[in-house]
Design an enzyme around this catalytic site. Structure first.
Site, PDB file in Angstrom:
ATOM      1  CD  GLU A   1       2.726  -4.225   7.130  1.00  0.00           C
ATOM      2  OE1 GLU A   1       2.459  -3.310   6.324  1.00  0.00           O
ATOM      3  OE2 GLU A   1       2.045  -5.248   7.262  1.00  0.00           O
TER       4      GLU A   1
ATOM      5  NE  ARG B   1       3.216   2.164  -3.408  1.00  0.00           N
ATOM      6  CZ  ARG B   1       3.303   1.691  -2.176  1.00  0.00           C
ATOM      7  NH1 ARG B   1       2.801   2.361  -1.165  1.00  0.00           N
ATOM      8  NH2 ARG B   1       3.889   0.539  -1.930  1.00  0.00           N
TER       9      ARG B   1
ATOM     10  CE  LYS C   1       6.617  -4.119   2.575  1.00  0.00           C
ATOM     11  NZ  LYS C   1       6.734  -3.629   3.953  1.00  0.00           N
TER      12      LYS C   1
HETATM   13  P1  ATP Z   1       4.538  -2.627  -0.257  1.00  0.00           P
HETATM   14  O1  ATP Z   1       3.299  -2.223  -0.984  1.00  0.00           O
HETATM   15  O2  ATP Z   1       5.728  -2.792  -1.147  1.00  0.00           O
HETATM   16  O3  ATP Z   1       4.349  -3.773   0.667  1.00  0.00           O
HETATM   17  P2  ATP Z   1       4.284  -0.849   1.956  1.00  0.00           P
HETATM   18  O4  ATP Z   1       3.812   0.531   1.790  1.00  0.00           O
HETATM   19  O5  ATP Z   1       3.327  -1.814   2.529  1.00  0.00           O
HETATM   20  O6  ATP Z   1       4.902  -1.347   0.597  1.00  0.00           O
HETATM   21  P3  ATP Z   1       5.860  -0.331   4.253  1.00  0.00           P
HETATM   22  O7  ATP Z   1       6.877  -1.206   4.886  1.00  0.00           O
HETATM   23  O8  ATP Z   1       4.592  -0.110   4.972  1.00  0.00           O
HETATM   24  O9  ATP Z   1       5.587  -0.925   2.810  1.00  0.00           O
HETATM   25  O10 ATP Z   1       6.499   1.042   3.827  1.00  0.00           O
HETATM   26  C1  ATP Z   1       7.316   1.839   4.629  1.00  0.00           C
HETATM   27  C2  ATP Z   1       7.330   3.223   4.065  1.00  0.00           C
HETATM   28  O11 ATP Z   1       7.798   3.215   2.726  1.00  0.00           O
HETATM   29  C3  ATP Z   1       5.948   3.839   4.027  1.00  0.00           C
HETATM   30  O12 ATP Z   1       6.048   5.185   4.447  1.00  0.00           O
HETATM   31  C4  ATP Z   1       5.548   3.757   2.591  1.00  0.00           C
HETATM   32  O13 ATP Z   1       4.694   4.815   2.248  1.00  0.00           O
HETATM   33  C5  ATP Z   1       6.892   3.868   1.882  1.00  0.00           C
HETATM   34  N1  ATP Z   1       6.861   3.211   0.586  1.00  0.00           N
HETATM   35  C6  ATP Z   1       6.575   1.920   0.313  1.00  0.00           C
HETATM   36  N2  ATP Z   1       6.615   1.687  -1.004  1.00  0.00           N
HETATM   37  C7  ATP Z   1       6.933   2.861  -1.599  1.00  0.00           C
HETATM   38  C8  ATP Z   1       7.126   3.269  -2.951  1.00  0.00           C
HETATM   39  N3  ATP Z   1       6.995   2.429  -3.973  1.00  0.00           N
HETATM   40  N4  ATP Z   1       7.448   4.568  -3.184  1.00  0.00           N
HETATM   41  C9  ATP Z   1       7.603   5.426  -2.169  1.00  0.00           C
HETATM   42  N5  ATP Z   1       7.429   5.108  -0.877  1.00  0.00           N
HETATM   43  C10 ATP Z   1       7.104   3.831  -0.583  1.00  0.00           C
HETATM   44 MG    MG Z   2       2.407  -0.753   4.526  1.00  0.00          MG
END
Ligand code: ATP
Ligand code: MG
Length: 564
Positions: free
Chosen positions: A37, A262, A272
């Site tokens: 995202e 995660r 983020k």
């Molecule tokens: P955040 O909670 O940090 O904002 P998010 O999941 O909203 O993270 P995205 O940009 O949607 O961030 O994530 C892109 C990809 O990275 C998704 O497939 C998500 O599952 C994966 N991802 C994000 N954070 C982690 C993590 N801590 N460990 C493993 N995979 C992750």
């Molecule tokens: Mg997300």
């Protein structure tokens, strides 16, 4: 899921993919996607997803798409889009020409939504966000049907088209899937598919005022791209029935979603939202502050992509969430830099040393080994002269038991140079602090050994005062003092480490470092690994960031405490 012939060396995701290859579920194809995202910079948690998404594609001869999940125009920015690409490339992965955006599919997705509406599987609901929440029920109580749930297909279609046309205010209505308000899985209780957001989008401009929700978007995008394995983190497990429901309802190609745990890292936060707050509140200097767990922060700190990938391999894949100790990440960068970083001598807190019996004006070039782990990295010349700097903490006027470095009367080795003996101490009359040492050297010990076989117990690093390059060095410690700043206490802010950054000015470096290129990494002998800061360094005025100390001082302290 028991498999008849589990491959012992692979994790559950690779095992699932191999199973699908064996059963020809996707015609022998493997296609994954990485779906960021664009609302922040990538962090070390994303590295886990990247290594998995791109890694398995590579291993099974498949492809991995980059797909921006840009369905929320109010939080997204092109700054993030560009940064994400840079970080993925840095980590060593490439999406070829398959750079996609959820927003590319808005039109087709809208058509799909009309299809579901026409088939009575979606309806326009006038409940407010709060009311929807209230009607949804709880984990223990079923939800209640929306009063708008039984609108006719014609009315729904008309209202949905008018939603798109911009006739309604933000928040006045949504399009919802008509599934089951009594489902034990809350996600299945008539989830919202579209909401009205009168905000311009960084790619579609003013083209849309309704935006699809993640759950409605993701699986359909996976399907349109022919993704085979949609790998995502564990929080999406309860969304999988919905992922499947939409695809089945539409009757379109159906990829397989598999969840993994995660990555959580100790002494930091990986969200983020929180990282953005730290940037906005000025707790750190930016997303690329070397203390940040972002990929750009780690890069600026001196981490290599190899070390990050090694770390992700070491962490492995699991189906339950856990917190990985940040010491493992530090171990990985030490492993990598030990093999590849050239050595250099740098004095962080200089103490002047005059070698009384060394000829005035004489300069000797002494040969120093660039990397004892790698002979091909060769040697360099380091100038030695009458006035040197050594590390302030390498001298003690009253050495405690077990302290073998320099003290009055004591002889030590200067690395690659000579044995020197301390014969005098000049002190600041006010503070009593040593400001200059006087030593004598033994010319027969050049190179570091005494012909008479006498031994010294310490070897110190040093730089020649006249030849030294002054520099600023930034020492870093963990951003948070608590291992789980998120979970302990009332909020992560109270665990901020006030000593996470120490700026040391007037460091003195050996002259070969004067021209070190931004981003280049060194081992400062006896101190740790350091990297030329890519932002603040100037020719002639280098700034070095500490990547990691040679050994973990925390482990040492803990060990000392354990021993009492
Ligand atoms: P955040 O909670 O940090 O904002 P998010 O999941 O909203 O993270 P995205 O940009 O949607 O961030 O994530 C892109 C990809 O990275 C998704 O497939 C998500 O599952 C994966 N991802 C994000 N954070 C982690 C993590 N801590 N460990 C493993 N995979 C992750
Ligand atoms: Mg997300």
């Amino acid at each position: 899921m028991p498999t008849t012939n589990p491959a012992p060396s692979t994790d559950f995701i690779r095992a699932a993919i191999e199973e699908d290859l064996r059963t020809n579920r996707f015609g022998g194809r493997v296609c994954t996607r990485f779906p960021p995202e664009p609302n922040g910079y990538l962090h070390i948690g994303h590295a886990k997803a990247l290594c998995l998404d791109f890694g398995v594609a590579e291993e099974y001869g498949g492809l991995c798409n980059l797909r921006y999940d840009d369905t929320n125009p109010t939080k997204e920015d092109v700054e993030y889009v560009d940064a994400i690409k840079e970080d993925i490339h840095w980590l060593g992965f490439d999406w070829g020409d398959r750079e996609y955006y959820a927003s590319d599919y808005f039109e087709r997705l809208y058509e799909y939504a009309e299809q579901l509406t026409m088939r009575g599987l979606a309806y326009v609901c006038d409940l407010s966000a709060d009311e929807i929440r209230e009607y949804r029920g709880t984990l223990t109580e079923p939800g209640r049907d929306s009063p708008y749930r039984n609108r006719s297909v014609e009315e729904n279609l008309d209202l949905f088209r008018r939603m798109r046309a911009g006739e309604f205010e933000e928040g006045s209505c949504t399009l919802r899937a008509k599934i089951d308000m009594a489902s034990p899985n809350i996600v299945m209780r008539d989830p919202v598919m579209y909401r009205i957001l009168k905000a311009p989008h960084h790619r579609t401009g003013d083209g849309w005022c309704i935006y699809p929700m993640y759950d409605w978007t993701h699986g359909q995008n996976d399907s349109m791209e022919g993704i085979t394995h949609s790998l995502c983190s564990l929080e999406y497990e309860i969304h999988r029935p919905l992922y499947d429901w939409f695809l089945d309802a539409l009757g379109i190609y159906h990829p397989r979603q598999i969840e993994f745990a995660r990555l959580n890292l100790s002494h930091t936060v990986l969200s983020k939202r929180k990282l953005r707050m730290m940037v906005e509140e000025g707790i750190v200097s930016g997303w690329d502050d070397p203390r940040m767990p972002t990929l750009c922060g780690l890069r600026r700190r001196g981490y290599t992509p190899e070390a990050v990938r090694l770390f992700i391999r070491q962490v492995g894949l699991a189906k339950t969430d856990s917190v990985v100790d940040i010491a493992l990440l530090e171990y990985c960068i030490r492993q990598d830099l030990n093999l590849h970083a050239p050595r250099a001598m740098a004095v962080l807190r200089p103490l002047r040393v005059v070698i009384d019996n060394y000829p005035e004006g004489l300069v000797e070039e002494l040969e120093a080994v660039n990397n004892p782990e790698d002979a091909t990295m060769g040697t360099r010349q380091v100038p030695f002269s009458r006035v040197l700097y050594i590390e302030r903490e390498d001298f003690r006027e009253d050495p405690p038991k077990g302290y073998f470095r320099l003290s009055p009367g004591r002889e030590v080795r200067l690395r690659y140079a000579y044995f020197v003996q301390c014969v005098g101490v000049v002190k600041d009359p006010q503070t009593g602090e040593a400001v200059e040492l006087h030593c004598t050297y033994d010319p027969s010990t050049r190179g570091g050994d005494a012909p008479d076989g006498r031994k010294v117990k310490a070897t110190l690093h040093w730089v020649s005062a006249e030849h030294a390059t002054p520099a600023q060095v930034r020492l870093y410690d963990r951003l948070f003092t608590a291992p789980n700043p998120d979970q302990e206490g009332h909020g992560y802010r109270e665990f901020l480490n006030p000593k996470s950054l120490e700026v040391v000015t007037s460091c003195q470096l050996e002259p070969s470092l004067a021209s070190a290129a931004p981003g280049s990494r060194y081992q400062f002998e006896r101190l740790g690994y350091f990297c030329v800061d890519g932002v603040d360094s100037r020719p002639g005025a280098p700034v070095f960031n500490q990547t990691v100390p040679l050994r973990d001082p925390w482990a040492r302290i803990e060990e000392a405490q354990r021993k009492g």
